[in-house]
Structures are given as structure tokens and as C-alpha cells.
Design a protein around this motif. Structure first.
Motif, PDB file in Angstrom:
ATOM      1  N   TYR A 253     105.818   8.277  69.144  1.00 54.41           N
ATOM      2  CA  TYR A 253     105.681   7.493  70.376  1.00 54.41           C
ATOM      3  C   TYR A 253     106.000   6.022  70.124  1.00 54.41           C
ATOM      4  O   TYR A 253     106.717   5.381  70.916  1.00 54.41           O
ATOM      5  CB  TYR A 253     104.270   7.625  70.944  1.00 54.41           C
ATOM      6  N   ARG A 257     108.708   3.942  71.935  1.00 54.46           N
ATOM      7  CA  ARG A 257     108.253   2.794  72.728  1.00 54.46           C
ATOM      8  C   ARG A 257     109.065   1.551  72.375  1.00 54.46           C
ATOM      9  O   ARG A 257     109.493   0.798  73.264  1.00 54.46           O
ATOM     10  CB  ARG A 257     106.768   2.530  72.471  1.00 54.46           C
ATOM     11  N   GLU A 261     111.349  -0.787  74.599  1.00 51.24           N
ATOM     12  CA  GLU A 261     111.219  -2.233  74.741  1.00 51.24           C
ATOM     13  C   GLU A 261     112.546  -2.947  74.478  1.00 51.24           C
ATOM     14  O   GLU A 261     112.819  -4.008  75.045  1.00 51.24           O
ATOM     15  CB  GLU A 261     110.145  -2.762  73.787  1.00 51.24           C
ATOM     16  N   ARG A 303     105.512  11.026  76.921  1.00 47.82           N
ATOM     17  CA  ARG A 303     104.831   9.784  77.273  1.00 47.82           C
ATOM     18  C   ARG A 303     105.801   8.603  77.263  1.00 47.82           C
ATOM     19  O   ARG A 303     105.813   7.786  78.199  1.00 47.82           O
ATOM     20  CB  ARG A 303     103.681   9.535  76.304  1.00 47.82           C
ATOM     21  N   GLU A 307     107.177   6.281  80.547  1.00 48.16           N
ATOM     22  CA  GLU A 307     106.979   4.833  80.625  1.00 48.16           C
ATOM     23  C   GLU A 307     108.290   4.053  80.692  1.00 48.16           C
ATOM     24  O   GLU A 307     108.351   2.985  81.317  1.00 48.16           O
ATOM     25  CB  GLU A 307     106.155   4.368  79.428  1.00 48.16           C
ATOM     26  N   TYR A 308     109.346   4.566  80.024  1.00 46.49           N
ATOM     27  CA  TYR A 308     110.572   3.779  79.895  1.00 46.49           C
ATOM     28  C   TYR A 308     111.816   4.420  80.507  1.00 46.49           C
ATOM     29  O   TYR A 308     112.794   3.706  80.764  1.00 46.49           O
ATOM     30  CB  TYR A 308     110.846   3.490  78.410  1.00 46.49           C
ATOM     31  N   PRO A 310     111.790   7.385  83.167  1.00 43.97           N
ATOM     32  CA  PRO A 310     111.173   8.500  83.894  1.00 43.97           C
ATOM     33  C   PRO A 310     112.156   9.459  84.533  1.00 43.97           C
ATOM     34  O   PRO A 310     111.798  10.612  84.808  1.00 43.97           O
ATOM     35  CB  PRO A 310     110.320   7.793  84.955  1.00 43.97           C
TER      36      PRO A 310
END
Length: 348
Positions: A253, A257, A261, A303, A307-308, A310
Motif C-alpha cells: 500500500y 500510495r 502522490e 485501497r 484513493e488515487y 478510483p
């Protein structure tokens, strides 16, 4: 970034360079290596050519770079394949002569730590091939997996489209290469449950990019072979897999993530997530532990996507990584993900 082009295909009877750009493990484990060489000759009709570092552990990055240069520069070599992966190929990248390699494009096959060289070829403008190292897949005890062999043959010799298929049976439990008895019987396999689809309401076709997730994280940290402008990946198909080091769901994750970013994840409207390897000699998980590990990894990817990215169309449990069978994925080549039809087609 230069749009990658497909290098010329070899033909039966051609010479194939066998390199160890990461680790010279053929020195320590000759049985799977020799078996893989024999299959290159007898099953695929290619003549292996070894280099000074192919069977040597502890070689320097400079020595390995010299072998890469020699293989690409030799007009009699028509294709290149890695013996196996490793963990320090990133140190070879700064020593490579990009112009020499660009002037002599050849198909390169490798995975795991060879994600480094595949990413280098991608930014150099050459389509590579993620999969099928000599020791792991060609050196499989008794026989190559049928899906692996079919995919490799098509990737080697056949231009055009090739449809990937879910594995009916698969394996991720290894036996000791140092034990001769390992090669007396085929590895045990378990039933496959097909692919798992997320947002399968569209068709995505684009250039592929990705590889081993841990290696991509290293490349991102070292700022090597990653486009500073993430828009160059727009419309592409991301493919990812994890190694025998079994990174935790938390680590998976966090890597994704951080890619999110950086603006990377949302650039890819489709993701192919390789079937998770769930067993290693250091962590010989029970079937129940393996199932739990795979579920945790999938949840971690879900996950990060939620968040980044969808809207991304994702397919889980594609056999493209450290498990067997191992389907070859063109790195920088065209991949078509058809959600409504539940089909994945690659162009070799």
C-alpha cells in the motif's frame, strides 16, 4: 520519453545471449540452469551463448555492463535472456551505453530484478519482454508449464496479438535446487480460480509499463528510468507483481500510495496485478496463511486504487510474476484489457 518500438524477432537456429545482469546464480545452481539451456536448444531451436559473468557470482556492475554491451553489439546475437534475477541491477544502469543499445535493438527477456533493464530499454525506445528467465521457468523440473511455453514461443517468434488465459492450475512453492531429487518430479500445483475484475465496464488499450513492485520503488527512490513528467504514461496499462520476499500488505500500500502522490497511478486507466507469490523458504506459509497473505495484498492494492485511481479497470491474479505459469508481458508494447468480454490481449 521515446515511444518504444518492437525489435526484430529471432528465428529458429539463431543465437541467444544468456546473461546474468543481476546475479550469477548459475554458478551455485547449475541443474536448473543447464536444463533451461537444453530447452532453449531442443524446444525453441535457439543456440545459447554465454558471457564472462553468466556463471560467476560476485561480479562487478562494470563487468555485467560490459556483457550487456557485448550482447547488444554482436550482430550474430538476435535475442537476449537473463539467467535469473537478483537485487543490485540498479547499480548497472548508470554504466550502460544508451546510444549503443538504441542502435542495436534486440528482444530482452527477464523479470524480477531485471525490471531495471526493462525500464531502461523502455526509456531508450525498445520494447522488452517481462518474463521467462532461464533458471526459473525454462529450468522447471520435468517440463515447462504449458502456458509459459506457449506464451514464450509466441513472444519469441510471432508478431501480432496473443490472448492471455487464466491458469487452470498454478504453483508458488519451490523445492531446493541443490537437491537432485527436486528435478525428478513436477512441482505440485493447485487449482486456479480465474481472474478477479474491478471496474470491468470498459476497454483499455495502451502501452504497458511496470514490473516488480519492489524494484519500481527502488527506481523511484534512485530517480532512475522514471519519467519526471507522469503524463507520458497517460492511457497506458500498468502491470505489477511482487517477489519472493513477500512484502506486507502495508508495504505494498505504501509503495502504491507514494506512486499515487507522484501522480503516477491515475495515469493508467488499467492495471494488471500479478498473482501474489505467497510462499518462500524463509516464510513457508501454510495454505491458510498463503490465502490470507494474498487477500491482504489485494486489499492493499484496492485501497490505493480507491484513493488515487478510483476509475481504474483492474485485473487481479494474472500469472505474470513470480508464480508458475508465467505469462510474458511486452514491456512498452501494446496491451488490450477488455472488461466487458473479460479478455486480455498482448501484442508481441
Amino acid at each position: 520519453m521515446i515511444p518504444p518500438v518492437y525489435p526484430p524477432k529471432p528465428a529458429p537456429g539463431d543465437r541467444i545471449a544468456v546473461l546474468s545482469p543481476a546475479a550469477g546464480l548459475p554458478e551455485l545452481f547449475p541443474r536448473p540452469y543447464e536444463l533451461g539451456l537444453r530447452r532453449l536448444r531442443e524446444d525453441f531451436g535457439l543456440e545459447p551463448v554465454e558471457y564472462p559473468t553468466t556463471r560467476r557470482m560476485g561480479t562487478t556492475p562494470k563487468e555485467r555492463a560490459e556483457d550487456i554491451h557485448a550482447a547488444f553489439a554482436d550482430p550474430d546475437i538476435k535475442v537476449i535472456m537473463a539467467s535469473i534475477g537478483g537485487d543490485d541491477q540498479i547499480t548497472v544502469l548508470p554504466l550502460l551505453d544508451r546510444e549503443l543499445i538504441r542502435a542495436n535493438p534486440k528482444p530482452f527477456f527477464g523479470m524480477s530484478d531485471n525490471t531495471n533493464l526493462l525500464a531502461f530499454l523502455h526509456t531508450t525506445g525498445i520494447v522488452g519482454f517481462h518474463g521467462a528467465t532461464v533458471m526459473t521457468q525454462l529450468g522447471r523440473p520435468v517440463a515447462m508449464d504449458r502456458l509459459t511455453a506457449d506464451s514464450l514461443r509466441a513472444a519469441l517468434f510471432t508478431p501480432g496479438a496473443y490472448e492471455l488465459r487464466p491458469a487452470e492450475r498454478w504453483n508458488d512453492v519451490n523445492r531446493d535446487w541443490a537437491d537432485p531429487a527436486t528435478f525428478d518430479e513436477e512441482p505440485e500445483t493447485r487449482p486456479g480460480d480465474g481472474w478477479i475484475w474491478r471496474n470491468p465496464d470498459r476497454v483499455v488499450e495502451g502501452r504497458s509499463w511496470g514490473g516488480c513492485l519492489e524494484i519500481l520503488a527502488w527506481l523511484l527512490m534512485a530517480d532512475r528510468e522514471i519519467a519526471h513528467d507522469p503524463s507520458v504514461y497517460d492511457g497506458g496499462v500498468l502491470f505489477l507483481e511482487t517477489s519472493e520476499e513477500l512484502p506486507s500488505g502495508t508495504e505494498v500500500y505504501r509503495i502504491l500510495r507514494n506512486m499515487g502522490e507522484r501522480g503516477l497511478l491515475r495515469r493508467f486507466p488499467a492495471l494488471l496485478m500479478g498473482r501474489a507469490k505467497t510462499w518462500s523458504f524463509e516464510r513457508p506459509n501454510s495454505p491458510e496463511e498463503s490465502a490470507r497473505y494474498a487477500a491482504e495484498q489485494r486489499a492493499a492494492v484496492e485501497r490505493a486504487l480507491a484513493e488515487y485511481a478510483p476509475d481504474t479497470l483492474a485485473v487481479f491474479d494474472v500469472d505474470l510474476g513470480h508464480t508458475t505459469p508465467q505469462l510474458v508481458i511486452p514491456y512498452g508494447g501494446t496491451v488490450r484489457v477488455d472488461g466487458p468480454a473479460r479478455r486480455i490481449t498482448v501484442t508481441y
